[in-house]
Enzyme design. Structure first.
Site, PDB file in Angstrom:
ATOM      1  N   GLU A  18       4.187   1.189   2.007  1.00 25.81           N
ATOM      2  CA  GLU A  18       5.259   0.816   2.908  1.00 25.81           C
ATOM      3  C   GLU A  18       6.642   1.063   2.301  1.00 25.81           C
ATOM      4  O   GLU A  18       6.925   0.648   1.184  1.00 25.81           O
ATOM      5  CB  GLU A  18       5.115  -0.655   3.306  1.00 25.81           C
TER       6      GLU A  18
ATOM      7  N   CYS B  38       0.837  -1.202   0.000  1.00 25.95           N
ATOM      8  CA  CYS B  38       0.000   0.000   0.000  1.00 25.95           C
ATOM      9  C   CYS B  38       0.871   1.250   0.000  1.00 25.95           C
ATOM     10  O   CYS B  38       0.902   2.003  -0.966  1.00 25.95           O
ATOM     11  CB  CYS B  38      -0.915   0.003   1.221  1.00 25.95           C
TER      12      CYS B  38
END
Length: 790
Positions: A436, A434
């Site tokens: 990270e 997402c």
């Protein structure tokens, strides 16, 4: 005809979109055969490598009609292999996968029979999931089942790994030789781990043989198809595929086309050796491909039309691969077919200069034309990024299908430096999954699960007793009706946070040790820097950097809940704590006055109001300080990031009402976004509130914003969108993404899903078809604030 979107691409895209997701049992069958053949006769790393080789040498090959990049995870597009060595699904699991309305995987009778007769009897008590649940404590299980936290590795392997530039420069024959060189340097006189290292390195050599054998099989297969092909154009394409497979992955790629095929072979290798959560990602794809693009273009062997077509063929390969099937809590925390392969575009080059190049713009054109869920596509925006690139990205984003997401390059680099990376490695890094952050090609940065921060406030208010699961889960920190000050309440919350983080980390340590011992990944280790040098597996700390993350969820909900208590109970005495507790217990039914006060008359996060935002900072800092710096089992440390996938819906399901007025069992807030409807002062106020969080001390934060199309139309709307991104990033914000869609369209799509099958929305760090979302998640997206720049 749009450039690149030719008949070939249209046909392949249609096939990818219309193929039915299904379980392919072949991997499970071949893995079982290999274990029966080899288990007990060699070390576990060599067993894993030989199992991988057996699969690659015997699996069914697939070359789809007219495709140019070859290799599928299963037998065909939208096929999902299973991984019984990790999670041996029950027959009931398989039936549920086949019959559920959303995120289904069709299971035919033959597959079910093989699973029943061959897979379950062998793996039922051997799987890693069985080992985990047999060794982990009852306290951890109670918290897990009650929704205090989730666990990424309960059904999937350690993930969030991104390719660097190694395999664009070295073929697997050279990597095999490097593994042998490391074996030759082992000191069996002084190094107590020499034998273990030898086993790991021998396994890596076998993994090299496996991927080379796989490609050679494709070369032979493509030539066989070419001999039967009557169309001279397709015949030559098949012969070129065969030639490419003769060169890569055994040797480094020689041109742009081979570089893409090389990446895809590596992707298939990583994601079929194990099922990492999330999928392997190509990282800085524009920068990896650019040297090949430049050379081929200069020689006249590649033009932009062909370069774009090959990118679009790669996009289709990503979209052909659904995330591995999940059940139970694991499905609830990530209820999507998306496997989160995330492509970074733009940013800076390794020397710190602007990283945008011709391939960067081709990738933007590719994502614009393809409009596929996978791969997830993002743009890195640095202070050196040209405005033309930012505006082109915004132009695509405002078309309303959720891509690309926007990331702050300077923030990413500083986050990596703060986590101990070198400047050289930080500049080559970016984001995956997402949002990270990681050092691409050099790091195992593993997400271990989500933490339900609002639920911990709920347990603080109930003296550690969970009303939903009807058990004492937390500490007995006192009856909140007896607290005289807000500080007493927050101190009780602090004790609960520390208590539950301790339980989570203890469990993580057990799981990490089990993976290191029983589930090495020799192929993934080959393509991750320093594993060969160290003679250690990726899952055992072989990578240059080893960070574990615990993801915080619901900071908007918890901030507004604590603000409601502080503002109304302690600071202004609008009502008592006893009255608040009664309202919560009754889901605010019959307590309309209190509900109105907490929803409409209380400071809220997301409005640049320091009263609420200071509470947000205190919650964030507590969570950060409780997690960050704890040692993991691989020689690295724990850090935090702030994202939910679909877990904010699940976490809300296991909660009663919240003090901010949120009703029982409704979703909590997602990412670092404000609570739905709480952000009433516009997008600038939102980013000001969010920027008060210390993003640079995390491994990523996720911010969603929603606009009606009319708000961002025209050149003015485009400029405002680009300026919002730049402004937020100048305040050290990590990430922002947009849903550009009318609320009325979403409501209509919910009522008549068959008329809106192509509608794509941004959920959290990914996009998904609206009709594939649960009713609760659809409602949550509909309820997000429609922002305006006025």
């Amino acid at each position: 005809m749009e450039r690149g979107m030719n008949d070939r691409i249209k046909k392949l895209r249609k096939q990818s979109m219309e193929a039915v997701p299904h379980i392919d049992i072949e991997r499970a069958k071949l893995v079982t055969e290999a274990y029966k053949k080899y288990e007990g006769s060699m070390s576990i790393p060599e067993l894993r490598a030989l199992t991988f080789k057996y699969y690659m040498e015997n699996r069914t090959l697939c070359i789809n009609e007219d495709e140019l990049i070859v290799g599928e995870k299963g037998d065909s597009p939208q096929a999902s292999p299973t991984f019984p060595e990790l999670c041996c699904h029950t027959l009931e699991d398989m039936e549920v996968m086949d019959s559920r309305d959303r995120i289904f995987f069709k299971v035919d009778e033959k597959t079910m029979e093989i699973h029943k007769e061959e897979i379950i009897p062998y793996w039922e008590n051997r799987s890693l999931r069985h080992k985990i649940l047999s060794n982990i404590g009852e306290e951890w299980k109670r918290c897990y089942e009650a929704g205090i936290f989730t666990e990424f590795m309960e059904q999937r392997g350690p993930g969030h790994t991104v390719g660097g530039d190694k395999f664009y420069k070295k073929g697997f024959l050279q990597l095999k030789q490097e593994a042998q060189d490391s074996i030759d340097k082992l000191d069996f006189m002084k190094d107590k781990d020499a034998l273990s290292k030898k086993h790991q390195l021998e396994a890596m050599k076998i993994a090299c043989d496996a991927i080379i054998a796989y490609a050679k099989r494709y070369s032979v297969y493509a030539r066989e198809m070419a001999q039967k092909e009557e169309n001279p154009v397709r015949k030559q394409e098949l012969l070129t595929i065969a030639d490419n497979c003769d060169i890569v992955p055994a040797n480094p790629p020689q041109n742009y086309y081979q570089a893409i095929q090389m990446y895809w072979f590596v992707h298939i290798g990583v994601t079929t050796e194990l099922n990492p959560w999330d999928a392997f990602s190509p990282g800085r794809l524009d920068q990896h491909l650019y040297p090949f693009y430049k050379t081929d273009a200069a020689q006249g062997s590649l033009d932009d039309e062909k370069a774009l077509e090959l990118l679009e063929c790669l996009w289709i390969k990503f979209n052909n691969q659904p995330a591995p099937p999940k059940v139970g809590i694991t499905l609830k925390e990530s209820s999507t077919y998306t496997d989160f392969a995330n492509i970074n575009t733009g940013g800076i080059a390794p020397d710190g200069s602007d990283g945008v190049n011709e391939v960067s713009y081709l990738i933007l054109d590719c994502m614009d034309e393809m409009r596929l869920l996978q791969p997830s596509s993002n743009v890195q925006i640095s202070r050196k990024t040209p405005n033309s690139f930012v505006k082109r990205a915004c132009e695509i984003s405002r078309k309303g299908w959720g891509q690309p997401a926007f990331y702050n390059t300077e923030a990413i680099v500083q986050e990596l430096l703060n986590a101990g990376k070198t400047m050289e490695d930080a500049r080559k890094g970016g984001t995956s999954g997402c949002v990270e952050t990681g050092a691409f090609g050099n790091e195992a940065y593993i997400l271990t699960g989500y933490m339900n921060l609002p639920k911990i406030v709920e347990l603080t208010l109930t003296n550690g007793y969970d009303v939903v699961s009807k058990q004492q889960l937390g500490l007995q920190t006192g009856d909140p009706r007896d607290f005289k000050t807000y500080e007493e309440l927050f101190n009780a919350y602090k004790k609960q946070v520390e208590f539950f983080i301790d339980i989570k980390v203890k469990g993580n340590n057990i799981i990490e040790n089990i993976y290191a011992q029983y589930m090495p990944v020799p192929f993934l280790s080959l393509v991750t820097n320093d594993c060969i040098t160290n003679g250690k597996d990726y899952n055992a700390g072989g990578a240059r950097y080893n960070i574990n993350y615990i993801q915080g969820v619901g900071i908007g909900t918890i901030t507004d809940s604590l603000a409601a208590i502080k503002y109304n109970v302690f600071d202004n005495q609008k009502f008592t704590m006893a009255e608040m507790m009664k309202a919560i217990e009754n889901d605010f039914e019959g307590h309309e006055k209190i509900h109105n006060l907490v929803t409409s008359k209380t400071p809220k996060y997301g409005n640049d109001d320091d009263y609420a935002d200071d509470i947000m900072k205190s919650v964030f800092n507590l969570y950060h300080d409780t997690v960050t710096g704890r040692p993991n089992m691989k020689g690295g440390q724990y850090r935090i990031n702030m994202l939910p996938t679909t877990c904010h819906v699940y976490f809300g399901e296991v909660m009663i009402a919240s003090p901010n007025g949120r009703r029982a069992h409704k979703p909590v807030s997602e990412g670092i976004s404000p609570e739905k409807g709480a952000d009433t002062k516009g997008p600038t106020a939102v980013i000001k509130s969010c920027s008060k969080m210390d993003h640079l001390s995390t491994g990523g934060t996720l911010l969603n914003q929603k606009f009606a199309p009319a708000v961002v139309e025209g050149e003015t709307g485009l400029d405002q969108m680009a300026n919002l991104v730049r402004t937020y990033f100048n305040m050290d914000g990590h990430h922002i993404q947009f849903n550009v869609i009318d609320k009325e369209t979403l409501i209509e799509a919910q009522k008549n899903p068959d008329d809106h099958k192509d509608l794509i929305v941004r959920v959290a760090g990914y996009s998904d078809h609206f009709h594939n979302l649960s009713r609760e998640l659809q409602d949550e997206i509909i309820g997000r604030t429609d922002q305006t720049f006025n």
